[in-house]
Write a protein that holds these residues in place. Structure first.
Motif, PDB file in Angstrom:
ATOM      1  N   PRO A 129       0.815  -1.233   0.000  1.00 39.10           N
ATOM      2  CA  PRO A 129       0.000   0.000   0.000  1.00 39.10           C
ATOM      3  C   PRO A 129       0.845   1.278   0.000  1.00 39.10           C
ATOM      4  O   PRO A 129       0.482   2.263  -0.647  1.00 39.10           O
ATOM      5  CB  PRO A 129      -0.824  -0.108   1.291  1.00 39.10           C
ATOM      6  CG  PRO A 129      -0.866  -1.561   1.609  1.00 39.10           C
ATOM      7  CD  PRO A 129       0.445  -2.107   1.111  1.00 39.10           C
ATOM      8  N   GLU A 130       1.955   1.265   0.693  1.00 42.47           N
ATOM      9  CA  GLU A 130       2.831   2.444   0.698  1.00 42.47           C
ATOM     10  C   GLU A 130       3.441   2.672  -0.675  1.00 42.47           C
ATOM     11  O   GLU A 130       3.546   3.815  -1.136  1.00 42.47           O
ATOM     12  CB  GLU A 130       3.926   2.275   1.746  1.00 42.47           C
ATOM     13  CG  GLU A 130       3.402   2.301   3.166  1.00 42.47           C
ATOM     14  CD  GLU A 130       4.408   1.844   4.191  1.00 42.47           C
ATOM     15  OE1 GLU A 130       4.340   2.343   5.322  1.00 42.47           O
ATOM     16  OE2 GLU A 130       5.266   0.998   3.881  1.00 42.47           O
ATOM     17  N   ARG A 131       3.848   1.603  -1.351  1.00 38.38           N
ATOM     18  CA  ARG A 131       4.393   1.753  -2.709  1.00 38.38           C
ATOM     19  C   ARG A 131       3.338   2.286  -3.660  1.00 38.38           C
ATOM     20  O   ARG A 131       3.619   3.151  -4.492  1.00 38.38           O
ATOM     21  CB  ARG A 131       4.940   0.421  -3.218  1.00 38.38           C
ATOM     22  CG  ARG A 131       6.220   0.014  -2.521  1.00 38.38           C
ATOM     23  CD  ARG A 131       6.783  -1.214  -3.133  1.00 38.38           C
ATOM     24  NE  ARG A 131       5.751  -2.260  -3.134  1.00 38.38           N
ATOM     25  CZ  ARG A 131       5.973  -3.543  -3.129  1.00 38.38           C
ATOM     26  NH1 ARG A 131       7.192  -3.981  -3.185  1.00 38.38           N
ATOM     27  NH2 ARG A 131       4.991  -4.405  -3.108  1.00 38.38           N
TER      28      ARG A 131
ATOM     29  N   LEU B 157       2.906   6.017  -3.067  1.00 32.40           N
ATOM     30  CA  LEU B 157       3.984   6.798  -3.691  1.00 32.40           C
ATOM     31  C   LEU B 157       3.822   6.849  -5.204  1.00 32.40           C
ATOM     32  O   LEU B 157       4.094   7.879  -5.832  1.00 32.40           O
ATOM     33  CB  LEU B 157       5.349   6.221  -3.319  1.00 32.40           C
ATOM     34  CG  LEU B 157       5.786   6.446  -1.872  1.00 32.40           C
ATOM     35  CD1 LEU B 157       7.112   5.758  -1.610  1.00 32.40           C
ATOM     36  CD2 LEU B 157       5.866   7.929  -1.554  1.00 32.40           C
ATOM     37  N   ASP B 158       3.366   5.747  -5.806  1.00 34.81           N
ATOM     38  CA  ASP B 158       3.118   5.739  -7.248  1.00 34.81           C
ATOM     39  C   ASP B 158       2.022   6.725  -7.636  1.00 34.81           C
ATOM     40  O   ASP B 158       2.136   7.429  -8.640  1.00 34.81           O
ATOM     41  CB  ASP B 158       2.742   4.332  -7.735  1.00 34.81           C
ATOM     42  CG  ASP B 158       3.926   3.394  -7.800  1.00 34.81           C
ATOM     43  OD1 ASP B 158       5.081   3.893  -7.852  1.00 34.81           O
ATOM     44  OD2 ASP B 158       3.707   2.166  -7.805  1.00 34.81           O
ATOM     45  N   VAL B 159       0.949   6.793  -6.837  1.00 36.31           N
ATOM     46  CA  VAL B 159      -0.138   7.738  -7.110  1.00 36.31           C
ATOM     47  C   VAL B 159       0.379   9.166  -7.008  1.00 36.31           C
ATOM     48  O   VAL B 159       0.102  10.004  -7.873  1.00 36.31           O
ATOM     49  CB  VAL B 159      -1.323   7.510  -6.142  1.00 36.31           C
ATOM     50  CG1 VAL B 159      -2.332   8.649  -6.224  1.00 36.31           C
ATOM     51  CG2 VAL B 159      -2.000   6.182  -6.445  1.00 36.31           C
ATOM     52  N   LEU B 160       1.147   9.454  -5.959  1.00 36.14           N
ATOM     53  CA  LEU B 160       1.710  10.806  -5.819  1.00 36.14           C
ATOM     54  C   LEU B 160       2.640  11.145  -6.984  1.00 36.14           C
ATOM     55  O   LEU B 160       2.608  12.266  -7.502  1.00 36.14           O
ATOM     56  CB  LEU B 160       2.458  10.924  -4.490  1.00 36.14           C
ATOM     57  CG  LEU B 160       1.600  10.874  -3.231  1.00 36.14           C
ATOM     58  CD1 LEU B 160       2.480  10.801  -1.996  1.00 36.14           C
ATOM     59  CD2 LEU B 160       0.671  12.073  -3.167  1.00 36.14           C
ATOM     60  N   ALA B 161       3.448  10.173  -7.412  1.00 42.28           N
ATOM     61  CA  ALA B 161       4.361  10.411  -8.535  1.00 42.28           C
ATOM     62  C   ALA B 161       3.584  10.583  -9.836  1.00 42.28           C
ATOM     63  O   ALA B 161       3.931  11.440 -10.662  1.00 42.28           O
ATOM     64  CB  ALA B 161       5.351   9.260  -8.650  1.00 42.28           C
TER      65      ALA B 161
END
Length: 92
Positions: free
Chosen positions: A51-53, A56-60
Motif C-alpha cells: 500500500p505504501e508503494r 507513492l506511485d499515485v503521488l508520482a
C-alpha cells in the motif's frame, strides 16, 4: 520492498530526483576509497509495503513527488580465505 540508500548504484547522482531523497533528504556522498567505504553511513534504509508503494506511485503519477530512483547493486558476499581474512566471493 527494502530501500537501502547505501546499496544504491546511483547514490549521490540521482538523490535529488528520487522520492526518498526528496522526502527524507539526500544522504551525504561517500568519499571513494575511504576507510569507511564498507561501513554503514546512516543513509536512509526503510521498508515499504504494497500500500505504501502504491501511494507513492499515485503521488508520482500526479507529479507531486518524483519516482523512486533506486538502482540496487548485488550484495557482495565474502568468505574466509586460507589466511583467515575475508575475500570477495567472486575474487576466489
Amino acid at each position: 520492498m527494502i530501500i537501502d540508500c547505501d546499496s544504491c548504484a546511483v547514490r549521490g547522482d540521482a538523490c535529488g530526483d528520487c522520492v526518498i531523497g526528496v522526502l527524507l533528504g539526500a544522504p551525504a556522498p561517500r568519499a571513494a576509497g575511504s576507510a569507511a567505504e564498507n561501513l554503514p553511513s546512516g543513509a536512509p534504509k526503510l521498508q515499504l509495503d504494497a500500500p505504501e508503494r502504491r501511494a507513492l506511485d499515485v503521488l508520482a503519477d500526479q507529479g507531486l513527488v518524483p519516482r523512486l530512483r533506486l538502482v540496487a547493486v548485488p550484495a557482495r558476499r565474502t568468505l574466509p580465505g586460507p589466511d583467515g581474512r575475508q575475500v570477495d566471493r567472486d575474487a576466489g
